[in-house]
Write an enzyme that holds these catalytic residues in place. Structure first.
Site, PDB file in Angstrom:
ATOM      1  CE1 TYR A 124      -7.283  34.954 -23.231  1.00  0.00           C
ATOM      2  CE2 TYR A 124      -7.749  36.687 -21.655  1.00  0.00           C
ATOM      3  CZ  TYR A 124      -8.165  35.619 -22.409  1.00  0.00           C
ATOM      4  OH  TYR A 124      -9.464  35.206 -22.346  1.00  0.00           O
ATOM      5  CE  LYS A 178     -10.326  23.870 -34.801  1.00  0.00           C
ATOM      6  NZ  LYS A 178     -11.503  22.982 -34.823  1.00  0.00           N
ATOM      7  CG  ASP A 211     -13.742  22.005 -32.627  1.00  0.00           C
ATOM      8  OD1 ASP A 211     -12.776  21.367 -32.158  1.00  0.00           O
ATOM      9  OD2 ASP A 211     -13.965  22.088 -33.849  1.00  0.00           O
ATOM     10  CG  ASP A 235     -11.147  33.372 -19.957  1.00  0.00           C
ATOM     11  OD1 ASP A 235     -11.749  33.149 -18.893  1.00  0.00           O
ATOM     12  OD2 ASP A 235     -11.102  34.490 -20.500  1.00  0.00           O
ATOM     13  CG  ASP A 239     -16.200  31.851 -17.574  1.00  0.00           C
ATOM     14  OD1 ASP A 239     -15.286  31.688 -16.742  1.00  0.00           O
ATOM     15  OD2 ASP A 239     -16.695  32.961 -17.834  1.00  0.00           O
TER      16      ASP A 239
HETATM   17 MG    MG Z   1     -13.137  34.455 -17.501  1.00  0.00          MG
END
Ligand code: MG
Ligand code: NAI
Length: 338
Positions: A124, A178, A211, A235, A239
């Protein structure tokens, strides 16, 4: 007197933030509210998505409750995302997203985990470019950014054990990365995590590839305590985790920095249901409870959470949780149960 900045934003933000403020006011703590503006609606009539006056109000209060804002799906000149602007302006580097079971059949039981997401760098960082037919995004991981976010995770793990004693097996931080593929970026993140862990002999550290973590969140989420990870992974995982307890409508979050903290439900402006009075206010109310914890009003925060649980147990459920209750009815239920 503690001042709280309220930023409704757009869409259902205008419904759930006033609901959360009503619950806060009903606690009788003498809190003072300062209303400030941001969002696409504000942008269309003022030309500014988040005016300096709003940033000044957040700075003066130190804490804010933020609803959600709408982002146009095409680029609009001059528009910037208010929540991203706030994160940047106040260096709100720690995004805390707790996932706690709620007493309804819509929620998995025995969950009490906290996702700590790095909030300022990673994918980001805004470094994307097009090179002919090749699109490239740079993933920025710094020693400073990684060290400070992992430290927040370990501090939270310690505090959670001390605060509630809910974990008889002790505090565990799971570092998610990762590094087997992203050897340089997540290699650095992992190296920083291992170094920080040495300062916390009382907190166990585990590591997991992202993962595998995504799978384990579905299979046995009750086995996790604090999870710390980089921006995009956090993020996505948060969710995913919100679905375990009823979805976006109930998920709270905090954006915390050294100078300010902004609390917001994880959901967006929900234009599909905005203005109908049916938005679920629980995510916003539980975000307000996190704000109270932050300002040293932990007792009041627990009162709010108990009142939310009682309201759910009474079957006063909004549509997204399978009920018929309106925003007002849920809010009135919570206030009545305080
Ligand atoms: Mg979000
Ligand atoms: P969304 O979270 O607004 O909606 C996703 C789904 O969840 C919709 O079906 C919606 O009705 C439902 N939902 C969300 N909040 C709810 C609530 N409180 N009660 C009941 N149902 C709820 O995400 P979406 O649709 O991807 O984005 C809509 C707008 O929100 C976009 O403009 C997006 O940019 C913005 N957004 C803003 C955020 C922020 O300001 N922090 C975060 C996420 C999205």
């Amino acid at each position: 007197m503690t001042k709280i900045c309220l930023i409704n934003g757009d869409g259902v933000g205008k419904e759930v933030i006033p609901a959360a403020a009503e619950v806060l006011a009903a606690l009788g703590l003498g809190l003072e509210f300062v209303e400030a503006y941001a969002g696409f609606g504000h942008f269309t009539h003022s030309g500014d998505a988040i005016p300096d006056a709003t940033l000044a109000d957040v700075a003066a209060c130190g804490v804010a409750l933020f609803g959600a804002t709408s982002s146009p799906s095409t680029k609009v000149a001059g528009y910037r995302s208010p929540i991203l602007a706030l994160r940047k302006a106040f260096d709100l580097y720690a995004n805390l997203r707790p996932v706690q079971s709620l007493p309804g059949s819509f929620s998995r039981q025995d969950l009490n985990l906290l996702i700590v997401r790095e909030n300022t760098e990673g994918l980001y960082a805004g470094r994307e470019r097009l090179d002919g037919d090749t699109a490239i995004a740079e993933r920025v991981i710094t020693r400073r950014g990684s060290t400070r976010i992992v430290r927040v995770a370990f501090e939270q793990a310690r505090k959670r054990v001390r605060g509630s004693g809910f974990r008889d097996r002790g505090a565990v931080v799971t570092v998610v990365h990762k590094a087997n593929v992203l050897k340089v970026t997540d290699g650095l993140f992992r190296e920083c995590a291992l170094a920080v862990a040495k300062d916390y002999p009382d907190v166990a550290m585990k590591e997991m590839l992202v993962d595998a973590m995504a799978m384990r969140l579905v299979r046995d989420p009750e086995n996790f305590d604090v999870i710390v990870t980089t921006n995009l992974f956090g993020d996505i995982l948060s969710d995913e985790a919100s679905a375990l307890i009823g979805g976006l409508g109930v998920a709270p979050s905090a954006n915390v920095g050294e100078k300010a903290a902004v609390f917001e439900p994880v959901h967006g402006s929900a234009p599909d249901i905005a203005g109908q009075g049916v938005a679920n206010p629980i995510g916003a109310i539980l975000s307000a409870a996190m704000l109270l914890d932050h300002i040293g009003q932990g007792e009041a925060a627990q009162r709010m959470r108990r009142a939310v649980n009682a309201t759910i147990e009474q079957g006063v459920l909004p549509r997204d949780l399978g009920g018929m209750a309106t925003t007002r009815e849920v809010t009135r239920g919570v206030v009545g149960n305080l």
